[in-house]
Design an enzyme around this catalytic site. Structure first.
Site, PDB file in Angstrom:
ATOM      1  N   LYS A 202      22.448   9.966  43.128  1.00 55.95           N
ATOM      2  CA  LYS A 202      22.131  10.284  42.095  1.00 55.95           C
ATOM      3  C   LYS A 202      20.531   9.578  41.615  1.00 55.95           C
ATOM      4  O   LYS A 202      20.775   8.542  42.050  1.00 55.95           O
ATOM      5  CB  LYS A 202      23.054   9.882  40.970  1.00 55.95           C
ATOM      6  N   HIS A 209      16.898  -3.722  37.168  1.00 60.75           N
ATOM      7  CA  HIS A 209      17.004  -4.261  38.379  1.00 60.75           C
ATOM      8  C   HIS A 209      17.841  -5.597  38.270  1.00 60.75           C
ATOM      9  O   HIS A 209      17.189  -6.451  37.862  1.00 60.75           O
ATOM     10  CB  HIS A 209      15.716  -4.396  39.280  1.00 60.75           C
ATOM     11  N   LYS A 238       8.087  -7.299  42.339  1.00 61.14           N
ATOM     12  CA  LYS A 238       8.698  -7.967  41.177  1.00 61.14           C
ATOM     13  C   LYS A 238       7.376  -8.876  40.651  1.00 61.14           C
ATOM     14  O   LYS A 238       6.682  -9.386  41.545  1.00 61.14           O
ATOM     15  CB  LYS A 238       9.750  -8.802  41.832  1.00 61.14           C
ATOM     16  N   ARG A 292      17.976 -12.099  53.847  1.00 63.81           N
ATOM     17  CA  ARG A 292      16.984 -13.372  53.958  1.00 63.81           C
ATOM     18  C   ARG A 292      17.049 -13.897  52.692  1.00 63.81           C
ATOM     19  O   ARG A 292      17.326 -13.663  51.330  1.00 63.81           O
ATOM     20  CB  ARG A 292      15.861 -12.813  54.423  1.00 63.81           C
ATOM     21  N   VAL A 295      11.779 -14.342  47.393  1.00 62.93           N
ATOM     22  CA  VAL A 295      10.877 -15.260  46.663  1.00 62.93           C
ATOM     23  C   VAL A 295      11.590 -15.664  45.437  1.00 62.93           C
ATOM     24  O   VAL A 295      11.249 -16.759  45.039  1.00 62.93           O
ATOM     25  CB  VAL A 295       9.884 -14.141  46.221  1.00 62.93           C
ATOM     26  N   ARG A 338       5.224 -15.163  39.030  1.00 62.21           N
ATOM     27  CA  ARG A 338       4.569 -15.013  40.321  1.00 62.21           C
ATOM     28  C   ARG A 338       3.053 -15.171  39.821  1.00 62.21           C
ATOM     29  O   ARG A 338       2.733 -14.461  39.188  1.00 62.21           O
ATOM     30  CB  ARG A 338       4.829 -13.870  41.007  1.00 62.21           C
TER      31      ARG A 338
HETATM   32  P1  ADP Z   1      13.019  -0.320  49.414  1.00 57.68           P
HETATM   33  O1  ADP Z   1      13.982  -0.731  50.530  1.00 57.68           O
HETATM   34  O2  ADP Z   1      11.986   0.687  50.051  1.00 57.68           O
HETATM   35  O3  ADP Z   1      12.887  -1.243  48.500  1.00 57.68           O
HETATM   36  P2  ADP Z   1      15.409   0.524  47.723  1.00 57.68           P
HETATM   37  O4  ADP Z   1      16.301   1.406  48.044  1.00 57.68           O
HETATM   38  O5  ADP Z   1      15.603  -0.768  47.220  1.00 57.68           O
HETATM   39  O6  ADP Z   1      14.044   0.878  48.666  1.00 57.68           O
HETATM   40  O7  ADP Z   1      14.553   1.330  46.312  1.00 57.68           O
HETATM   41  C1  ADP Z   1      13.384   0.748  45.769  1.00 57.68           C
HETATM   42  C2  ADP Z   1      13.136   1.247  44.329  1.00 57.68           C
HETATM   43  O8  ADP Z   1      13.241   2.533  44.027  1.00 57.68           O
HETATM   44  C3  ADP Z   1      14.417   0.741  43.475  1.00 57.68           C
HETATM   45  O9  ADP Z   1      14.024  -0.717  43.121  1.00 57.68           O
HETATM   46  C4  ADP Z   1      14.358   1.656  42.291  1.00 57.68           C
HETATM   47  O10 ADP Z   1      13.086   1.267  41.409  1.00 57.68           O
HETATM   48  C5  ADP Z   1      13.974   2.741  43.037  1.00 57.68           C
HETATM   49  N1  ADP Z   1      15.523   3.512  43.133  1.00 57.68           N
HETATM   50  C6  ADP Z   1      15.834   3.533  44.292  1.00 57.68           C
HETATM   51  N2  ADP Z   1      17.311   4.473  44.418  1.00 57.68           N
HETATM   52  C7  ADP Z   1      17.132   4.724  43.169  1.00 57.68           C
HETATM   53  C8  ADP Z   1      18.313   5.636  42.377  1.00 57.68           C
HETATM   54  N3  ADP Z   1      19.068   5.820  42.906  1.00 57.68           N
HETATM   55  N4  ADP Z   1      17.751   5.925  41.201  1.00 57.68           N
HETATM   56  C9  ADP Z   1      16.650   5.474  40.390  1.00 57.68           C
HETATM   57  N5  ADP Z   1      15.902   4.577  41.175  1.00 57.68           N
HETATM   58  C10 ADP Z   1      15.886   4.409  42.275  1.00 57.68           C
END
Ligand code: ADP
Length: 450
Positions: A202, A209, A238, A292, A295, A338
């Site tokens: 979804k 976050h 971030k 890990r 930051v 940051r």
């Molecule tokens: P990566 O490993 O490439 O950083 P993530 O799975 O952590 O990928 O997702 C990165 C960003 O993408 C998230 O911080 C969010 O902003 C957006 N995102 C990822 N999954 C979803 C989701 N199911 N719904 C809305 N936004 C998402």
């Protein structure tokens, strides 16, 4: 047990790790690239070893050179910091194969969490709440894919199982877009991550976050150290982090924290790690685990009084923690800005020589940085040159202290984002707290259109 630590990183985190290691009485070896030959933290290390030319791929990403440096200097362990090789399964394994200790979880854990489908499966098994969608990769049969997407309900997001760095993801808003999106995402997954597996979940429209910090020893003690809100992002990077996340029910956080701890025990996790969640309408949805130190770990240190890097090192030495979950509590509020050497609004990097560095001081103020006057910021690496962290009895006091600290932070010779951070400390949305992950980008867009 080791008494010498090699630090396989650069910049502020290299110094941060060095300080923690010294606090435990360890000898420290710092590695550096040619571009970092004059880095101040090399002077305070017990030994410094050049591992190659300026380009990261020839130095900080050169696993063989780093392991050789460890063997030649008598280091018994390697701390990878963040970025670079910190989540590289092959490196973690090569370190162990060379008879050294990798400061972090074992290669199998890194691999499992690096595969987003495997990670999601493990989290569901531990009862960690995940984004609605199957816990397996998509089949190749389009009719079946379409059925799954309809069942989840649009909008959905397609993601590469091996993805990272914000790449290999695609939002699909209608059924008409689905077939093409599947083809493109699969092709990207193959090309960028050498793994054609993709999965679907979804798409959450306006989440925050929020993440949970973990630290685990090798004796089954998996501790969660509270939460952080990192919703203030630009291009998935971030910009500001804080602890705790404003306005979220503490009972819910504790419930999610306990489940993260259970997941860590189930997979035999050792070291520091972060469970990243999207939070929307009072619910947590797991998206990924970072295996890990991050930051933003200092905001958690400021509210818990614990030294996460020292705990990483203790865990790597095989020690059992002398603190239990019931003794961990958070006090007050911490915010991290940051500080980047970049234009505050165009974000163009601004490397060069620092003519002046005045660090802010004051009650509850911490600066994690390796810079000083005369230091030359190299062009080869990312633009973060410092982290300014403040702690206050509550969020209001932390905000006030951050405003004062930013005002007392002077860097000459290059342009920095300090003016942007100062503006954000007075921005009504951020001051209110609890903004979603799009807030900063919307604010920047509005500002530039005026
Ligand atoms: P990566 O490993 O490439 O950083 P993530 O799975 O952590 O990928 O997702 C990165 C960003 O993408 C998230 O911080 C969010 O902003 C957006 N995102 C990822 N999954 C979803 C989701 N199911 N719904 C809305 N936004 C998402």
């Amino acid at each position: 047990m080791f008494d010498t630590l090699l630090i396989a990183n650069r910049g502020e985190i290299a110094l941060r790790i060095q300080k923690a290691a010294k606090g435990l009485g360890l000898r420290t070896v710092c590695v550096y690239s040619e571009a970092d030959a004059a880095a101040p933290y090399l002077e305070t290390a017990d030994q410094a070893v050049c591992i190659g030319p300026s380009a990261s791929k020839d130095s900080y990403l050169n696993a063989d050179a780093i392991i050789l440096a460890a063997l030649q200097t008598g280091a018994g362990a390697i701390h990878p910091g963040y970025g670079f090789l910190s989540e590289n399964t092959a490196f973690a394994q090569a370190v162990v194969d060379a008879g050294l200790v990798f400061v972090g979880p074992d290669a199998a854990c890194i691999r499992a969490m690096g595969d987003k489908v495997a990670a999601k499966k493990a989290m569901i098994a531990a009862g960690v709440p995940c984004v609605p969608g199957p816990d397996s990769a998509l089949p190749y049969d389009f009719i079946e894919i379409r059925r799954i997407a309809t069942e989840i309900g649009y909008p959905v997001i397609l993601k590469a199982a091996g993805g990272g760095g914000g790449r290999g993801m695609r939002v699909v808003r209608t059924e008409e877009e689905l077939a093409k999106a599947v083809a493109v995402t699969r092709e990207e997954a193959e090309r960028f991550f050498s793994n054609p597996d993709i999965y679907i979940e979804k798409f959450l429209e306006n989440p925050r976050h929020v993440e949970i910090q973990m630290i685990c020893d090798s004796h089954g003690n998996a501790l969660w150290l509270g939460d952080r809100d990192c919703s203030m992002q630009r291009r998935h990077q971030k910009v500001i982090e804080e602890a705790p996340a404003p306005g979220i029910d503490r009972v819910l956080i504790a419930e999610v924290g306990e489940r993260c701890a259970r997941a860590c025990r189930q997979i035999g996790y050792v070291g520091a790690g972060t469970f990243e969640f999207l939070y929307e309408d009072g619910q947590f949805y797991f998206i990924e685990m970072n295996t890990r130190v991050q930051v933003e770990h200092p905001v958690t240190e400021m509210v818990t009084g614990l030294d996460i890097v020292a705990m990483q090192l203790r865990a790597a030495r095989g020690e059992a923690f002398d603190v239990v979950q019931s003794e961990i509590s958070t006090a007050g509020h911490a915010i991290e800005c940051r500080i980047n050497a970049e234009d505050p609004y165009s974000f163009a990097p601004s490397p060069g020589k620092l003519t002046e560095v005045v660090l802010p001081e004051g009650e509850g103020v911490r600066v994690d940085t390796h810079i000083r006057a005369g230091y030359v910021i190299p062009t080869h690496y990312d633009s973060m040159i410092a982290k300014l962290i403040v702690h206050g009895r509550d969020r209001g006091e932390a905000l006030a202290r951050m405003r004062a600290a930013l005002d007392g932070f002077h860097i000459g010779g290059v342009v920095t984002n300090i003016p942007l951070q100062a503006a954000l400390m007075d921005e009504p949305g951020f001051v209110e707290g609890g903004m979603n992950i799009h807030h900063l980008e919307h604010w920047l867009a509005e500002r530039s259109s005026q």
